[in-house]
Motif scaffolding. Structure first.
Motif, mmCIF file in Angstrom:
data_model
loop_
_atom_site.group_PDB
_atom_site.id
_atom_site.type_symbol
_atom_site.label_atom_id
_atom_site.label_comp_id
_atom_site.label_asym_id
_atom_site.label_seq_id
_atom_site.Cartn_x
_atom_site.Cartn_y
_atom_site.Cartn_z
ATOM 1 N N PHE A 11 0.821 -1.208 0.000
ATOM 2 C CA PHE A 11 0.000 0.000 0.000
ATOM 3 C C PHE A 11 0.857 1.262 0.000
ATOM 4 C CE2 PHE A 11 -3.554 -2.756 1.270
ATOM 5 C CZ PHE A 11 -4.487 -2.306 0.348
ATOM 6 N N LEU A 12 1.986 1.243 0.667
ATOM 7 C CA LEU A 12 2.896 2.389 0.647
ATOM 8 C C LEU A 12 3.426 2.626 -0.764
ATOM 9 C CD1 LEU A 12 4.402 4.603 2.191
ATOM 10 C CD2 LEU A 12 6.253 2.945 2.531
ATOM 11 N N LEU A 13 3.794 1.550 -1.451
ATOM 12 C CA LEU A 13 4.269 1.657 -2.832
ATOM 13 C C LEU A 13 3.180 2.228 -3.743
ATOM 14 C CD1 LEU A 13 6.635 1.025 -4.744
ATOM 15 C CD2 LEU A 13 5.582 -1.205 -5.112
ATOM 16 N N LEU A 14 1.953 1.751 -3.578
ATOM 17 C CA LEU A 14 0.838 2.273 -4.373
ATOM 18 C C LEU A 14 0.575 3.748 -4.064
ATOM 19 C CD1 LEU A 14 -1.629 -0.745 -4.246
ATOM 20 C CD2 LEU A 14 -0.307 0.056 -6.210
ATOM 21 N N LEU A 15 0.703 4.147 -2.815
ATOM 22 C CA LEU A 15 0.501 5.541 -2.432
ATOM 23 C C LEU A 15 1.564 6.437 -3.062
ATOM 24 C CD1 LEU A 15 -1.030 7.639 -0.723
ATOM 25 C CD2 LEU A 15 0.568 7.126 1.134
ATOM 26 N N VAL A 16 2.809 5.994 -3.076
ATOM 27 C CA VAL A 16 3.888 6.770 -3.702
ATOM 28 C C VAL A 16 3.626 6.920 -5.200
ATOM 29 C CG1 VAL A 16 6.348 6.722 -4.290
ATOM 30 C CG2 VAL A 16 5.616 6.244 -1.954
ATOM 31 N N TYR A 17 3.225 5.842 -5.856
ATOM 32 C CA TYR A 17 2.935 5.904 -7.289
ATOM 33 C C TYR A 17 1.751 6.833 -7.577
ATOM 34 C CZ TYR A 17 1.695 4.592 -12.017
ATOM 35 O OH TYR A 17 1.393 4.633 -13.353
ATOM 36 N N ALA A 18 0.699 6.754 -6.792
ATOM 37 C CA ALA A 18 -0.472 7.614 -6.987
ATOM 38 C C ALA A 18 -0.108 9.084 -6.790
ATOM 39 C CB ALA A 18 -1.593 7.208 -6.038
ATOM 40 N N THR A 19 0.742 9.371 -5.813
ATOM 41 C CA THR A 19 1.190 10.750 -5.592
ATOM 42 C C THR A 19 1.990 11.249 -6.794
ATOM 43 O OG1 THR A 19 1.262 10.334 -3.224
ATOM 44 C CG2 THR A 19 2.475 12.252 -4.026
ATOM 45 N N PHE A 20 2.878 10.409 -7.324
ATOM 46 C CA PHE A 20 3.668 10.753 -8.508
ATOM 47 C C PHE A 20 2.754 11.075 -9.689
ATOM 48 C CE2 PHE A 20 5.575 9.014 -12.445
ATOM 49 C CZ PHE A 20 6.600 9.943 -12.612
ATOM 50 N N ARG A 21 1.752 10.246 -9.942
ATOM 51 C CA ARG A 21 0.826 10.488 -11.051
ATOM 52 C C ARG A 21 0.004 11.760 -10.845
ATOM 53 N NH1 ARG A 21 1.733 8.150 -15.718
ATOM 54 N NH2 ARG A 21 -0.404 8.674 -16.162
ATOM 55 N N ALA A 22 -0.376 12.046 -9.622
ATOM 56 C CA ALA A 22 -1.137 13.265 -9.335
ATOM 57 C C ALA A 22 -0.303 14.503 -9.621
ATOM 58 C CB ALA A 22 -1.611 13.259 -7.884
ATOM 59 N N VAL A 23 0.974 14.471 -9.265
ATOM 60 C CA VAL A 23 1.863 15.609 -9.547
ATOM 61 C C VAL A 23 2.014 15.790 -11.051
ATOM 62 C CG1 VAL A 23 4.240 16.438 -9.337
ATOM 63 C CG2 VAL A 23 3.054 15.510 -7.341
ATOM 64 N N LEU A 24 2.125 14.691 -11.801
ATOM 65 C CA LEU A 24 2.206 14.791 -13.264
ATOM 66 C C LEU A 24 0.960 15.442 -13.842
ATOM 67 C CD1 LEU A 24 3.758 11.401 -14.408
ATOM 68 C CD2 LEU A 24 4.859 13.626 -14.238
ATOM 69 N N GLN A 25 -0.196 15.100 -13.339
ATOM 70 C CA GLN A 25 -1.441 15.678 -13.828
ATOM 71 C C GLN A 25 -1.529 17.162 -13.502
ATOM 72 O OE1 GLN A 25 -2.074 13.231 -16.128
ATOM 73 N NE2 GLN A 25 -4.020 14.256 -15.932
ATOM 74 N N LEU A 26 -1.006 17.583 -12.375
ATOM 75 C CA LEU A 26 -1.008 19.013 -12.033
ATOM 76 C C LEU A 26 -0.246 19.818 -13.076
ATOM 77 C CD1 LEU A 26 -0.456 18.968 -8.163
ATOM 78 C CD2 LEU A 26 -2.542 19.570 -9.408
ATOM 79 N N ALA A 27 0.813 19.241 -13.616
ATOM 80 C CA ALA A 27 1.594 19.938 -14.637
ATOM 81 C C ALA A 27 0.811 20.109 -15.936
ATOM 82 C CB ALA A 27 2.892 19.180 -14.909
ATOM 83 N N TYR A 28 -0.258 19.353 -16.122
ATOM 84 C CA TYR A 28 -1.031 19.432 -17.352
ATOM 85 C C TYR A 28 -2.227 20.371 -17.253
ATOM 86 C CZ TYR A 28 -3.070 17.910 -21.726
ATOM 87 O OH TYR A 28 -3.575 17.893 -23.000
ATOM 88 N N ILE A 29 -2.475 20.941 -16.106
ATOM 89 C CA ILE A 29 -3.630 21.828 -15.945
ATOM 90 C C ILE A 29 -3.512 23.055 -16.848
ATOM 91 C CG2 ILE A 29 -4.788 23.401 -14.335
ATOM 92 C CD1 ILE A 29 -4.349 21.285 -12.180
ATOM 93 N N ARG A 30 -2.372 23.719 -16.832
ATOM 94 C CA ARG A 30 -2.207 24.937 -17.641
ATOM 95 C C ARG A 30 -2.358 24.663 -19.141
ATOM 96 N NH1 ARG A 30 2.538 29.456 -17.112
ATOM 97 N NH2 ARG A 30 1.588 30.909 -18.553
ATOM 98 N N PRO A 31 -1.654 23.652 -19.712
ATOM 99 C CA PRO A 31 -1.881 23.377 -21.139
ATOM 100 C C PRO A 31 -3.328 23.025 -21.465
ATOM 101 C CG PRO A 31 0.094 22.260 -20.394
ATOM 102 C CD PRO A 31 -0.564 22.835 -19.182
ATOM 103 N N SER A 32 -4.028 22.331 -20.568
ATOM 104 C CA SER A 32 -5.420 21.977 -20.860
ATOM 105 C C SER A 32 -6.307 23.218 -20.907
ATOM 106 C CB SER A 32 -5.943 20.953 -19.859
ATOM 107 O OG SER A 32 -5.989 21.501 -18.571
ATOM 108 N N ILE A 33 -5.995 24.217 -20.103
ATOM 109 C CA ILE A 33 -6.745 25.481 -20.156
ATOM 110 C C ILE A 33 -6.495 26.176 -21.493
ATOM 111 C CG2 ILE A 33 -6.919 27.796 -19.150
ATOM 112 C CD1 ILE A 33 -6.401 26.427 -16.403
#
Length: 184
Positions: A11-33
């Motif tokens: 579960f710790l490994l899955l949490l780290v991966y989910a956090t990594f993916r969430a940070v990647l998605q944050l970087a895409y907010i501006r281009p999507s706008i």
């Protein structure tokens, strides 16, 4: 009965991966706008036979993938649009291909969906698997359209209406763009 320790690590490994993916998605907010704003100002067009390459374009300094699109004001003039490095360019890089790339892979971006003005900002997309509608939307822009230094578009004359439309789509229109005179 206690939960085994390895489940906690999983579960710790899955949490780290989910956090990594969430940070990647944050970087895409501006281009999507920017994509949304561009699509509200420019209609989709289907383009075939668009010149493209993975090597350095002769008119630009950067060594990036590029597309050449017609200038809306002067269709015989071609304007290079660069794929400035980002994590979302890998899919497109495979479709641009090399001499060893299979033709069916290159055909996935033929015809090319295009919306925008290549002098400022544009959105491109591939045709969906069902053959209907665009998918894999990608924002392309001239560096000067974001307020940064880049290709100087002083020779890409634009009408006042085209400049205003580019501004409404979110592009920074540099002062150096020559305007066509108003029709008398």
């Amino acid at each position: 009965m206690a939960t085994p320790r390895w489940i906690g690590w999983l579960f710790l490994l899955l949490l780290v991966y989910a956090t990594f993916r969430a940070v990647l998605q944050l970087a895409y907010i501006r281009p999507s706008i920017y994509i949304r704003r561009t699509l509200t100002q420019y209609p989709w067009q289907l383009l075939s036979g668009v010149p493209r390459g993975r090597n350095k374009h002769p008119q630009v300094q950067e060594n990036e993938m590029w597309l050449e699109l017609p200038n809306p004001e002067e269709p015989e003039e071609r304007i290079p649009l660069l794929f400035l490095s980002s994590m979302r360019t890998f899919w497109w890089m495979r479709r641009f291909g090399t001499s060893r790339t299979k033709p069916e892979v290159k055909a996935q971006i033929e015809p090319l969906w295009f919306a925008g003005d290549p002098r400022f900002v544009a959105v491109i997309a591939a045709t969906g698997r069902t053959g209907k509608g665009p998918r894999r939307l990608h924002l392309l822009y001239q560096r000067t359209a974001t307020g940064r230094r880049g290709i100087e578009p002083t020779d890409w004359r634009a009408s006042p209406a085209a400049l205003e439309r580019a501004r409404r789509s979110g592009a920074h229109v540099p002062d150096g763009v020559r305007q066509y005179p108003h029709p008398s």
